[in-house]
Enzyme design. Structure first.
Site, PDB file in Angstrom:
ATOM      1  N   HIS A  92       0.832  -1.206   0.000  1.00 50.46           N
ATOM      2  CA  HIS A  92       0.000   0.000   0.000  1.00 50.46           C
ATOM      3  C   HIS A  92       0.865   1.254   0.000  1.00 50.46           C
ATOM      4  O   HIS A  92       0.834   2.036  -0.944  1.00 50.46           O
ATOM      5  CB  HIS A  92      -0.943  -0.027   1.202  1.00 50.46           C
ATOM      6  CG  HIS A  92      -1.811   1.179   1.320  1.00 50.46           C
ATOM      7  ND1 HIS A  92      -1.856   1.934   2.475  1.00 50.46           N
ATOM      8  CD2 HIS A  92      -2.655   1.767   0.454  1.00 50.46           C
ATOM      9  CE1 HIS A  92      -2.709   2.938   2.297  1.00 50.46           C
ATOM     10  NE2 HIS A  92      -3.209   2.856   1.083  1.00 50.46           N
ATOM     11  N   HIS A 109      -1.835   1.306   8.113  1.00 51.10           N
ATOM     12  CA  HIS A 109      -3.257   1.448   7.764  1.00 51.10           C
ATOM     13  C   HIS A 109      -4.026   0.136   7.932  1.00 51.10           C
ATOM     14  O   HIS A 109      -5.121  -0.005   7.444  1.00 51.10           O
ATOM     15  CB  HIS A 109      -3.415   1.944   6.322  1.00 51.10           C
ATOM     16  CG  HIS A 109      -2.750   3.254   6.035  1.00 51.10           C
ATOM     17  ND1 HIS A 109      -1.549   3.344   5.390  1.00 51.10           N
ATOM     18  CD2 HIS A 109      -3.125   4.527   6.329  1.00 51.10           C
ATOM     19  CE1 HIS A 109      -1.203   4.625   5.279  1.00 51.10           C
ATOM     20  NE2 HIS A 109      -2.127   5.363   5.843  1.00 51.10           N
TER      21      HIS A 109
END
Lengths: 163, 854
Positions: A92, A109
């Protein structure tokens, strides 16, 4: 290709080990244009379930993790087909992932990747599954070699294209 | 072998690659993206490229630049040449700052590629015959539909046409398509049987707050970072508006926005790490992630299904008792003539506090201590007497709850009681699902039962044999409408009856003769002629008589606003639509113009005029034509509440292209002092959107139990479980794209249910089992995930999936005040299949998606 020429185990604070290995040779895999090295990263006879080892592949800027998951995994090797390895940079935004409970988890995250299911993102933000390292086991010695990467390592335009 | 072909190298855009700005096609967050297109044979280099990033070095973590496997595709333009396409999260967007979700990160993969995942797009208009669908020309398709629509209006009246059309922004294509659909159906056809994509009627999901004078999109993303407390009420932000959570709510919880708070707050006002109240029956990933960050600042409340407004009123009563409100604000800004009713019915001031809380605890299942805690975190003044700043976001857990109107009204009022709107770090409204982009002529039903409503239920009209033509645009009601098993069977029966009659003796190819035979079939069979406009062959489209191929995101110019800042931006066209596909506005304009011509030939001026005003030459013209609907926007900043929330008068496509990812926040006003266009960051700082500018109080109903459609299952041992539905992080809506993208369908190959370990133990079920969930409405087959997201006695199901819908189980009940369904509550039984479909589920991860602990 820069690879370290000494063999050393370093215990890290998270109880995982940094594993630097020598004895690599170049190997071209069918279906891949990339010319990945072959790197010895562990041995199936000494690998303990759920005790991951870390290594760098295909170069020292790309941290990876090797784990025996204890259950059959997609593209797993060894007699139980439960030995797998992955890049440990979250796809990511490049944060480090940690192995726990059968998945790699990123605390930036909260993306989570299932190590038994091809590194798929089963929760979180990472739209790209985490790259799985192509492994080969030498049947006689049990030595495990990293020989390729399925998928793009975070932060790279090509897996072998960083200076 | 990897489950699907992976890449280990990506092409690089050269410095002169075409560059466009756009916004993600998916959720309400509306993350900014940059699009690069360049010829396949002309690549840039690691050090000289259109990204302006040195790609020769290992990228650093959290750099804000990402270019992953899922952000690249190859497209083919009408000229036959192939081009690389890269869709990159925009670092310069203040919405996402380079961040992206698992949905937006795959935007590029959805682009049409004749050799790629999405190759099965609709490319020609199709007409159904006994042996399947046959492609026909646009001219024939337009002629048939125009003739038939006109004939049906003439013979049976406008209400013989029913429609279900999207009204949102982004993926459907926003203001342009919505204005065209409005002109066609609301001004032209003028049917009263209108419905919106995800529900049986043409209504707002938030009349409960709008009729108070407060539109639901009234805050800015900054408020999520600046709030003392964020309340997520039936709103699973981490999984369904992901970047609002990770870029704005999460930093607040982590303490990363304290410095910004100090700057934005009043002098001397305390500023600290944020608190979060999550009201959701499930311990979903939003709860798990928030608790992992700051367990002592997370309050998770799990009310019984359908009872949230009782909880909201109880919290409001605690605030009232403690005088945690600003009397001056209430007197000046709210209509105190209406406050008495609120005080009596919602706050139940006549009932002792202890009795009220005991009643609320019994009904909602929420301990009084949690109500007290919530009230303190939402409204108790901070040290020094400063008002607390609370941002409350609700979504489908409230909107699609039992008693839609009262649920929404109760939450709006709870927040206004604490003056939590119109100030920095406050706001009360929707988290949102889609982005928005609504501009249409006035709807036939202006409001709830309290304001000229409720609107008609089109589902019941169609399933009851009403209507002759049913027009469906970019939605798949076979999956998405409530009571969908019954709906699908009813529509299919009527559609098939029509087809059987038409094909008996052959179908005329001459258009007027075809239309005449369809009208004859209406008479003889009670059949239904269904027209579907979509990008793909959907479950519903399979029973249509005609399918019209629509352009998608990136294939036409679109303008929309996001939900968390009402940020208007351009979603530019960067590629051609496949085959003959057209944007919806063009499809409707062609048909509308043809109907107009047919009426002119008849000498029927009045009807011809109704279909006038659709002679647009470009998307920019449609955008401008729509803006006229908003009226004059020359108002001062203090009068912004007078403007329609999506007002963009004076804004043009060219202007938005120049603004790029910066955009402009609606309502846009022309400042009387400067004559310049100006956006609105935050709403209702000065007055509310009512005639006199005051907030209107309302007294909600008391608890009287569940509606008959659900109450029939209570105390019935065959249906022992409560059942609720929701979304998953991975897939968007019906998975119209995601069902074709391996990163998604391998992970979620089947519809699924979540069962609590305690129930699973009693039922002898484990993750990976297959079950049938059933009640008297219908049944659904699902894969089981055992985790502690649900409570014992409660089963959760993904609302719908490419391979099935849980809406089969949902009753046809709608709130009598608004005609909004209660999608999220019913009771069910469950039984296990003996075997397991090993091949179908072997790729599915069965790990708990709500456990983020090491």
């Amino acid at each position: 290709m820069k690879l370290l020429s000494r063999r050393k185990f370093l215990q890290s604070s998270t109880a995982t080990a940094l594993l630097f290995m020598a004895g690599c040779k170049k190997q071209t895999r069918p279906g891949s244009k990339a010319d990945y090295p072959s790197l010895k990263i562990g041995n199936s006879k000494t690998l303990k379930p759920n005790q991951p080892l870390t290594f760098n592949f295909p170069d020292r800027q790309s941290p990876c993790v090797l784990v025996k998951t204890g259950s059959e995994a997609i593209d797993g090797i060894g007699s139980q087909k439960d030995i797998v390895a992955f890049s440990s940079l979250c796809t990511h935004m490049g944060c480090p992932v940690t192995y726990s409970k059968g998945r790699l988890i990123c605390k930036c995250h909260y993306s989570m990747f299932d190590v038994n299911r091809n590194g798929q993102t089963f929760q979180g933000l990472a739209s790209q599954w985490i790259p799985q390292i192509v492994l080969r086991e030498d049947p006689a010695s049990g030595d495990i070699f990293a020989e390729g990467v399925q998928g793009l390592i975070y932060g790279r335009i090509g897996n072998l294209k960083v200076s | 072998m990897a489950l699907f072909k992976r890449k280990d190298e990506l092409p690089i855009p050269p410095g002169d690659a075409e560059k466009y700005t756009t916004v993600c096609q998916y959720c309400s967050a509306g993350c900014g993206y940059n699009v690069y297109v360049w010829p396949e044979d002309k690549n840039g280099s690691a050090t000289a490229n259109a990204f302006g990033v040195d790609l020769s070095k290992q990228g650093k973590l959290m750099s804000g630049f990402s270019y992953t496997e899922t952000m690249h595709n190859v497209i083919t333009r009408k000229n036959g040449k192939q081009y690389n396409l890269a869709v990159i999260p925009a670092k310069e967007s203040r919405i996402n700052k380079g961040d992206y979700s698992i949905r937006g990160g795959t935007n590029a993969l959805t682009a049409y590629n004749p050799d790629g995942y999405t190759k099965k797009r609709l490319k020609d208009p199709l007409i159904r015959r006994e042996n399947g669908f046959v492609p026909i020309s646009w001219d024939d398709a337009v002629e048939i539909i125009a003739t038939l629509t006109k004939s049906s209006i003439d013979k049976y009246g406008a209400d013989s046409i029913a429609m279900k059309f999207y009204d949102h922004g982004s993926s459907g294509l926003g203001f342009e398509d919505n204005w065209a659909a409005g002109k066609f159906f609301l001004s032209g056809v003028k049917t009263s049987y209108l419905s919106i994509h995800n529900r049986p009627a043409y209504n707002s999901e938030t009349w409960g707050t709008r009729e108070r004078g407060m539109h639901e999109l009234n805050y800015d993303v900054d408020d999520a970072r600046l709030a003392d407390t964020v309340v997520l009420w039936g709103a699973n932000a981490y999984e369904s508006a992901t970047i609002l959570y990770t870029e704005h709510i999460m930093p607040n919880l982590q303490g990363g926005s304290v410095a910004d708070k100090k700057k934005a707050f009043d002098p001397g006002e305390p500023a600290a790490e944020g608190h979060i109240v999550i009201i959701d029956p499930r311990k979903n990933a939003t709860v798990a992630v928030s608790q992992d960050i700051a367990a002592d600042r997370v309050l998770h409340i799990r009310p019984n299904l359908g009872t949230d407004w009782i909880l909201a009123n109880a919290i409001a009563r605690i605030i009232w008792e403690n005088r945690w409100y600003d009397q001056e604000f209430l007197d000046k800004r709210t209509d105190m003539k209406t406050f008495g009713e609120y005080k009596q019915k919602s706050l139940q001031s006549g009932k002792p506090l202890a009795t009220l809380l005991a009643d609320a605890e019994r009904i909602t299942g929420v301990p009084k201590t949690q109500m007290q805690q919530a009230a303190e975190w939402m409204a108790k003044p901070k040290e020094g007497g400063f008002k607390r700043r609370t941002l409350t976001l609700f979504e489908k857990g409230i909107i699609w709850n039992m008693k839609n109107y009262d649920q929404v009204a109760a939450i709006a009022q709870l927040n206004v009681l604490g003056h939590n709107v119109g100030r920095v770090g406050t706001g009360c409204g929707r988290l949102g699902g889609h982005q928005e982009g609504y501009v249409r002529p006035p709807a036939p039903t202006p409001g709830s039962i309290h304001a000229g409503g409720p609107p008609k239920n089109v589902d019941k009209y169609i399933t009851g044999g009403g209507g002759k033509i049913y027009w469906v645009g970019a939605t798949d009601p076979y999956l998405s409408t409530p009571n969908s098993q019954f709906f699908r069977k009813s529509v299919k029966k009527r559609a098939d009856a029509l087809l059987d009659y038409l094909d008996n003796g052959g179908v005329p190819t001459e258009v007027k003769a075809y239309a005449d035979k369809v009208l004859e079939a209406f008479e003889k069979t009670g059949g239904l002629f269904m027209i579907v406009q979509d990008m793909y062959m959907t479950h519903t489209a399979a029973d249509a008589m005609m399918i019209l191929p629509a352009a998608g995101w990136g294939e036409a110019v679109d303008t929309s606003i996001n939900c968390h800042s009402r940020l208007l931006r351009i979603y530019d066209k960067f590629m051609d639509a496949p085959g003959e596909a057209l944007p919806d506005w063009q499809i409707l304009a062609r048909i509308g113009n043809r109907i107009k011509a047919l009426y002119e030939t008849d000498g029927n001026k009045q009807m011809a005029e109704r279909f006038g005003g659709m002679e647009w030459k470009s998307d920019a013209e449609v955008f401008e034509a729509g803006s006229k609907e908003f009226g004059d926007n020359k108002v001062a900043e203090t009068e912004e509440a007078k403007l329609s929330p999506e007002c963009y008068v004076g804004v043009t496509h060219d202007m938005l292209r120049k603004l790029g990812n910066e955009g402009i926040q609606t309502p846009v006003r022309r400042d009387p002092a400067t004559g310049r266009l100006s956006g609105t960051k935050r709403r209702y700082t000065h007055s509310f959107a009512s005639k006199d500018g005051l907030f209107k109080w309302y007294g909600t109903d008391p608890w009287t139990g569940y509606p008959a459609e659900v109450a029939k299952y209570q105390h019935n041992a065959t249906y022992p479980f409560w059942f609720t539905t929701g979304r998953s992080q991975h897939v968007w809506q019906t998975m119209y794209h995601d069902r074709k993208i391996p990163e998604k369908y391998f992970t979620l190959p089947l519809p699924y249910v979540e069962i609590h370990p305690e129930d699973a133990g009693k039922l002898g079920m484990k993750s990976g089992d297959m079950v049938d969930v059933f009640n008297e409405e219908g049944s659904s087959t699902a894969l089981v995930y055992v985790n502690d997201s649900t409570k014992p006695g409660l089963i959760f199901g993904i609302m719908y999936h490419a391979k099935g819908s849980m809406n089969h189980l949902i009753s046809s009940y709608t709130d009598p005040k608004t005609t909004i369904p209660w999608y999220k509550g019913t009771k069910v039984g469950i039984r296990k299949y003996t075997g397991k479909p090993d091949e179908a589920i072997k790729t599915a991860s069965l790990l708990a998606n709500n456990d983020v602990s090491l």
